[in-house]
Design a protein around this motif. Structure first.
Motif, PDB file in Angstrom:
ATOM      1  N   UNK B  19      33.776  -4.523 -63.214  1.00  0.00           N
ATOM      2  CA  UNK B  19      35.147  -4.227 -63.619  1.00  0.00           C
ATOM      3  C   UNK B  19      36.056  -4.021 -62.407  1.00  0.00           C
ATOM      4  N   UNK B  20      35.512  -3.424 -61.355  1.00  0.00           N
ATOM      5  CA  UNK B  20      36.393  -3.003 -60.257  1.00  0.00           C
ATOM      6  C   UNK B  20      36.244  -3.806 -58.970  1.00  0.00           C
ATOM      7  N   UNK B  21      35.187  -4.621 -58.865  1.00  0.00           N
ATOM      8  CA  UNK B  21      35.010  -5.379 -57.627  1.00  0.00           C
ATOM      9  C   UNK B  21      36.088  -6.455 -57.501  1.00  0.00           C
ATOM     10  N   UNK B  22      36.474  -6.714 -56.261  1.00  0.00           N
ATOM     11  CA  UNK B  22      37.491  -7.730 -56.006  1.00  0.00           C
ATOM     12  C   UNK B  22      36.989  -9.109 -56.464  1.00  0.00           C
ATOM     13  N   UNK B  23      37.852  -9.874 -57.104  1.00  0.00           N
ATOM     14  CA  UNK B  23      37.534 -11.225 -57.575  1.00  0.00           C
ATOM     15  C   UNK B  23      36.281 -11.264 -58.467  1.00  0.00           C
ATOM     16  N   UNK B  24      36.155 -10.255 -59.314  1.00  0.00           N
ATOM     17  CA  UNK B  24      35.001 -10.216 -60.212  1.00  0.00           C
ATOM     18  C   UNK B  24      35.504 -10.071 -61.644  1.00  0.00           C
ATOM     19  N   UNK B  25      34.730 -10.567 -62.602  1.00  0.00           N
ATOM     20  CA  UNK B  25      35.098 -10.426 -64.014  1.00  0.00           C
ATOM     21  C   UNK B  25      33.938  -9.766 -64.754  1.00  0.00           C
ATOM     22  N   UNK B  27      31.390  -9.311 -68.135  1.00  0.00           N
ATOM     23  CA  UNK B  27      30.684 -10.299 -68.959  1.00  0.00           C
ATOM     24  C   UNK B  27      31.550 -10.738 -70.138  1.00  0.00           C
ATOM     25  N   UNK B  28      32.322  -9.798 -70.673  1.00  0.00           N
ATOM     26  CA  UNK B  28      33.187 -10.147 -71.807  1.00  0.00           C
ATOM     27  C   UNK B  28      34.251 -11.154 -71.366  1.00  0.00           C
ATOM     28  N   UNK B  29      34.788 -10.953 -70.171  1.00  0.00           N
ATOM     29  CA  UNK B  29      35.778 -11.903 -69.649  1.00  0.00           C
ATOM     30  C   UNK B  29      35.123 -13.259 -69.339  1.00  0.00           C
ATOM     31  N   UNK B  30      33.896 -13.187 -68.825  1.00  0.00           N
ATOM     32  CA  UNK B  30      33.120 -14.411 -68.534  1.00  0.00           C
ATOM     33  C   UNK B  30      33.016 -15.277 -69.796  1.00  0.00           C
ATOM     34  N   UNK B  31      32.745 -14.601 -70.923  1.00  0.00           N
ATOM     35  CA  UNK B  31      32.583 -15.296 -72.208  1.00  0.00           C
ATOM     36  C   UNK B  31      33.816 -16.145 -72.548  1.00  0.00           C
ATOM     37  N   UNK B  32      34.988 -15.623 -72.218  1.00  0.00           N
ATOM     38  CA  UNK B  32      36.246 -16.325 -72.530  1.00  0.00           C
ATOM     39  C   UNK B  32      36.375 -17.629 -71.728  1.00  0.00           C
ATOM     40  N   UNK B  33      35.665 -17.696 -70.608  1.00  0.00           N
ATOM     41  CA  UNK B  33      35.812 -18.856 -69.723  1.00  0.00           C
ATOM     42  C   UNK B  33      34.722 -19.926 -69.922  1.00  0.00           C
ATOM     43  N   UNK B  34      33.705 -19.618 -70.708  1.00  0.00           N
ATOM     44  CA  UNK B  34      32.543 -20.515 -70.796  1.00  0.00           C
ATOM     45  C   UNK B  34      32.926 -21.953 -71.163  1.00  0.00           C
ATOM     46  N   UNK B  35      33.680 -22.104 -72.246  1.00  0.00           N
ATOM     47  CA  UNK B  35      33.998 -23.454 -72.704  1.00  0.00           C
ATOM     48  C   UNK B  35      34.823 -24.208 -71.665  1.00  0.00           C
ATOM     49  N   UNK B  36      35.829 -23.537 -71.137  1.00  0.00           N
ATOM     50  CA  UNK B  36      36.696 -24.200 -70.149  1.00  0.00           C
ATOM     51  C   UNK B  36      35.913 -24.544 -68.878  1.00  0.00           C
ATOM     52  N   UNK B  37      34.918 -23.726 -68.532  1.00  0.00           N
ATOM     53  CA  UNK B  37      34.070 -24.026 -67.380  1.00  0.00           C
ATOM     54  C   UNK B  37      33.283 -25.320 -67.638  1.00  0.00           C
ATOM     55  N   UNK B  38      32.672 -25.396 -68.821  1.00  0.00           N
ATOM     56  CA  UNK B  38      31.858 -26.566 -69.142  1.00  0.00           C
ATOM     57  C   UNK B  38      32.709 -27.827 -69.313  1.00  0.00           C
ATOM     58  N   UNK B  39      33.961 -27.648 -69.708  1.00  0.00           N
ATOM     59  CA  UNK B  39      34.846 -28.808 -69.902  1.00  0.00           C
ATOM     60  C   UNK B  39      35.526 -29.196 -68.587  1.00  0.00           C
ATOM     61  N   UNK B  48      35.496 -20.467 -59.025  1.00  0.00           N
ATOM     62  CA  UNK B  48      34.765 -19.709 -58.017  1.00  0.00           C
ATOM     63  C   UNK B  48      34.469 -18.278 -58.510  1.00  0.00           C
ATOM     64  N   UNK B  49      35.425 -17.682 -59.228  1.00  0.00           N
ATOM     65  CA  UNK B  49      35.197 -16.343 -59.805  1.00  0.00           C
ATOM     66  C   UNK B  49      34.085 -16.401 -60.848  1.00  0.00           C
ATOM     67  N   UNK B  50      34.137 -17.436 -61.696  1.00  0.00           N
ATOM     68  CA  UNK B  50      33.141 -17.620 -62.757  1.00  0.00           C
ATOM     69  C   UNK B  50      31.738 -17.761 -62.139  1.00  0.00           C
ATOM     70  N   UNK B  51      31.645 -18.585 -61.119  1.00  0.00           N
ATOM     71  CA  UNK B  51      30.330 -18.852 -60.514  1.00  0.00           C
ATOM     72  C   UNK B  51      29.819 -17.656 -59.703  1.00  0.00           C
ATOM     73  N   UNK B  52      30.722 -16.864 -59.188  1.00  0.00           N
ATOM     74  CA  UNK B  52      30.346 -15.634 -58.474  1.00  0.00           C
ATOM     75  C   UNK B  52      29.716 -14.651 -59.448  1.00  0.00           C
ATOM     76  N   UNK B  53      30.309 -14.543 -60.633  1.00  0.00           N
ATOM     77  CA  UNK B  53      29.747 -13.687 -61.678  1.00  0.00           C
ATOM     78  C   UNK B  53      28.355 -14.213 -62.068  1.00  0.00           C
ATOM     79  N   UNK B  54      28.272 -15.517 -62.202  1.00  0.00           N
ATOM     80  CA  UNK B  54      27.014 -16.151 -62.608  1.00  0.00           C
ATOM     81  C   UNK B  54      25.884 -15.820 -61.623  1.00  0.00           C
ATOM     82  N   UNK B  55      26.220 -15.782 -60.332  1.00  0.00           N
ATOM     83  CA  UNK B  55      25.189 -15.483 -59.324  1.00  0.00           C
ATOM     84  C   UNK B  55      24.689 -14.053 -59.441  1.00  0.00           C
ATOM     85  N   UNK B  56      25.605 -13.148 -59.826  1.00  0.00           N
ATOM     86  CA  UNK B  56      25.244 -11.725 -59.841  1.00  0.00           C
ATOM     87  C   UNK B  56      24.642 -11.242 -61.158  1.00  0.00           C
ATOM     88  N   UNK B  57      24.905 -11.970 -62.246  1.00  0.00           N
ATOM     89  CA  UNK B  57      24.542 -11.433 -63.576  1.00  0.00           C
ATOM     90  C   UNK B  57      23.417 -12.245 -64.226  1.00  0.00           C
TER      91      UNK B  57
END
Lengths: 197, 103
Positions: B19-25, B27-39, B48-57
């Motif tokens: 929630x508080x890390x710089x340039x981080x989202x 999991x709930x916010x990640x969910x909102x981006x899934x379709x647009x990421x795949x498309x 880059x924010x999406x993939x950064x979350x993916x590496x950590x979670x």
């Protein structure tokens, strides 16, 4: 449209001529399967195909050949099936909320660790698993299943699906994502190999 | 009895970090981006924010893998040539269609 129907039968009205029977025989098989995929009911699928051919016979004179005949018939069949779906009173559908992704109070995803994830080949090799996947797709409410089938199976793009269903592109995307997420949850016992073929 | 279980503390820490890390989202916010990421519809920065979350979670990484596998399975099972085929030519239906055409 990006899949098989965009590059198939290149028949034109002139080559079809007035041979209605040949037109019906050449296309009824795949049209019936397509309608059945959308309606999941053979009798309703037959009604849809009959309505689709009637519409095709009426429109054949105006068919301009900008797409292949099969692409044109594909769209007519989808429209006929969707018309029937709108008219038919469906059984009460189960709410999908319980199958949507879950988060805890810290907004962290709740997802049990995956020790194994079945491959596509594993599913295709087992008739039982194949049937279970079909059944799971059938459990999706119509409004979600249609979007999933038109986009992920039939190959229509987002704006074409929006036009076919009379909903906005944003709504198509929301429904598509939810349909996939719910289906993932429904398929989990198979994917995790908790269900043996 | 402790106030938080180890798992509870871990999830709380993870939640705070996301929630508080710089340039981080989250999991709930990640969910909102899934379709647009795949498309392929995310901007470079969003991806880059999406993939950064993916590496950590671990949870979102495995969720996305299962989501993509579900999509592959759906397409493979439902689309020809794996879809069911007609057992026989529906002669009655052909006859009915050709009859209806005359009227």
């Amino acid at each position: 449209m990006t899949k098989e129907h965009s590059k198939s039968v290149e028949t034109t009205p002139s080559s079809v001529g007035d041979d209605a029977e040949q037109l019906v025989r050449d296309n009824i098989g795949w049209m019936l399967l397509l309608a059945d995929r959308l309606l999941r009911d053979r009798a309703l699928a037959e009604d849809a195909v009959q309505a689709a051919f009637m519409a095709a016979f009426r429109g054949l004179a105006n068919f301009e050949g900008r797409s292949s005949l099969k692409t044109w018939l594909h769209r007519i069949t989808v429209n006929a099936a969707l018309d029937i779906l709108r008219q038919v009173k469906r059984r009460a559908e189960q709410p999908i909320d319980e199958h949507l992704p879950e988060f805890d109070s810290y907004e962290c995803r709740i997802e049990a660790p995956w020790a194994h994830m079945a491959s596509v080949d594993e599913i295709l090799e087992s008739e039982d698993l194949h049937d279970r996947v079909h059944k799971a797709i059938g459990e999706l409410p119509d409004g979600y299943r249609n979007v999933l089938q038109l986009r992920d199976v039939e190959g229509y793009n987002t704006s074409e699906v929006a036009e076919l269903l009379g909903i906005s592109e944003t709504n198509v995307k929301v429904r598509l994502h939810r349909a996939r997420a719910v289906l993932k949850k429904l398929l989990e016992p198979i994917l995790r190999r908790e269900v043996q073929p | 009895m402790t106030l938080f279980s180890t798992t509870g503390v871990r999830r709380w820490l993870k939640g705070m970090m996301l929630k508080h890390m710089h340039r981080m989202i989250t999991c709930r916010e990640f969910e909102e981006f899934v379709l647009r990421y795949l498309e392929g519809e995310l901007s470079d920065r969003q991806r880059s924010v999406f993939e950064w979350h993916l590496r950590l979670c671990r949870e979102c990484r495995e969720y996305l893998a299962a989501y993509k596998r579900t999509l592959e399975i759906t397409t493979a099972v439902m689309a020809p040539p794996n879809a069911p085929v007609l057992d026989e030519v529906p002669e009655d239906l052909i006859k009915a269609i050709l009859e209806a055409r005359k009227h």
